[in-house]
Design a protein around this motif. Structure first.
Motif, PDB file in Angstrom:
ATOM      1  N   ASP A 174     -69.765  51.140   9.523  1.00  0.00           N
ATOM      2  CA  ASP A 174     -71.202  50.965   9.765  1.00  0.00           C
ATOM      3  C   ASP A 174     -72.003  51.331   8.515  1.00  0.00           C
ATOM      4  O   ASP A 174     -71.530  52.102   7.675  1.00  0.00           O
ATOM      5  CB  ASP A 174     -71.597  51.921  10.905  1.00  0.00           C
ATOM      6  N   ASP A 175     -73.205  50.797   8.420  1.00  0.00           N
ATOM      7  CA  ASP A 175     -74.165  51.200   7.381  1.00  0.00           C
ATOM      8  C   ASP A 175     -73.586  51.074   5.976  1.00  0.00           C
ATOM      9  O   ASP A 175     -73.837  51.919   5.107  1.00  0.00           O
ATOM     10  CB  ASP A 175     -74.650  52.647   7.605  1.00  0.00           C
ATOM     11  N   GLU A 223     -76.827  43.850   9.672  1.00  0.00           N
ATOM     12  CA  GLU A 223     -77.590  44.470  10.751  1.00  0.00           C
ATOM     13  C   GLU A 223     -79.061  44.550  10.374  1.00  0.00           C
ATOM     14  O   GLU A 223     -79.425  44.502   9.202  1.00  0.00           O
ATOM     15  CB  GLU A 223     -77.019  45.852  11.110  1.00  0.00           C
TER      16      GLU A 223
END
Ligand code: C2E
Ligand code: MG
Ligand code: MG
Ligand code: MG
Length: 296
Positions: A184-185, A241
């Motif tokens: 993630d991220d 995202e």
């Protein structure tokens, strides 16, 4: 003089710091109580294929996002309790709740005729906990059908912990069970694409901060393009995202990004809304054109 100044500053700031400590502690208590009283809840946000089809075949999965629901209608977002997600005592109970609830929801969608993969966010504290696979295996036993549809975890690199030799073993153990592992991220921490390769991570989520001003900031656009190109060469899937505008999605599609997630596609929704949303999903025509242009 500097010492004196520091002293003064110390006595001036201390009460404020104590107040902050109390606030953090109060939120910790609130989450502990919410766990006891079933006041936690999951919302789900779709991740869609850029080159997908309308309906189920255009939707790559649903990401579970935690909410505190102890004050009537108003749901509390994780920004208010980030520190609790990694708490030594609470990270595991929270993680167990999320695991169980996410897979339970996925199974209920299956009963409604929608077989859609589900993914959850795992705190590093839980991921590296000695009992992590006890929790994973318990939930896979309870909802065995979910593995046929697809189950994934998203991990965030916080500090040096994902460099931990245990992280590699844990990811291998996940993969052995057929669990998809994503980072993630991506781009905000220290993980590089070579880490991704070494750790056998299947997909990366390009952080919102690069997507937010991708249309106006050439440097962020260059970073996004570089990450996508390199990840593609390493056969990794890239999910962007925080796609808030259709034009951001168009640009990411033209750069070769595989999947998108963000408010322009859908805000997080309650589990009960998922089957209807999936059935009604229609990808914007512009994505298809851009994907075709890139391939020709
Ligand atoms: P994340 O996993 O990177 O999730 C993405 C966050 O961005 C979510 O915030 C989502 O609601 C938000 N978001 C999605 N699309 C957009 C968009 O287009 N624009 C903007 N501005 N935001 C968008 P949320 O739900 O508040 O979660 C924040 C973070 O909290 C998550 O970031 C994740 O790190 C953590 N988190 C959420 N649920 C859980 C959980 O069940 N367990 C753990 N350990 N962490 C969780
Ligand atoms: Mg996530
Ligand atoms: Mg993220
Ligand atoms: Mg994030």
């Amino acid at each position: 003089a500097a010492k004196e100044e520091g002293k003064d500053r110390g006595s001036f700031y201390e009460p404020a710091m104590e107040l902050e400590q109390l606030r953090l502690q109060a939120m910790r208590e609130r989450i502990a109580q919410a766990l006891q009283q079933s006041h936690l809840q999951l919302l789900f946000q779709p991740i869609v294929y850029i080159d997908g089809l309308p309906g189920l075949h255009g939707v790559a999965g649903m990401e579970a996002l935690l909410r505190l629901n102890d004050a009537g209608q108003e749901l509390v977002e994780p920004a208010k309790f980030m520190h609790v997600l990694d708490d030594p005592q609470l990270a595991r109970p929270i993680g167990r709740y999320v695991l169980d609830e996410a897979l339970r929801c996925c199974q209920s969608w299956m009963r409604a005729g929608i077989s859609i993969p589900v993914s959850i966010n795992i705190s590093t504290r839980h991921l590296l906990h000695p009992a992590f696979f006890t929790d994973i295996d318990a939930v896979l036993d309870t909802y065995p059908d979910v593995m046929d549809v697809g189950f994934g975890i998203e991990v965030t690199e916080t500090g040096p912990s994902m460099d931990h030799s245990r992280a590699k073993v844990v990811i291998e153990e996940c993969r052995r069970r057929g669990i998809r592992v994503g980072l993630d991220d991506f781009g905000t921490g220290s993980a590089s694409l070579s880490h991704i390769q070494q750790l056998d991570i299947e997909h990366i989520k390009l952080d919102q901060s690069f997507v937010r001003d991708i249309l106006s900031d050439e440097r962020n656009m260059a970073i996004a393009a570089g990450v996508i190109t390199t990840a593609r060469m390493l056969a990794k899937t890239v999910i962007a995202e925080g796609v808030e505008k259709a034009e951001q999605g168009d640009l990411l599609a033209s750069l070769g990004c595989h999947q998108l997630q963000g408010f322009s596609i859908s805000r997080p929704m309650p589990a009960a809304a998922v089957p209807g949303w999936v059935a009604g999903w229609v990808p914007p025509a512009s994505w298809g054109n851009l994907v075709n242009e890139r391939q020709s």
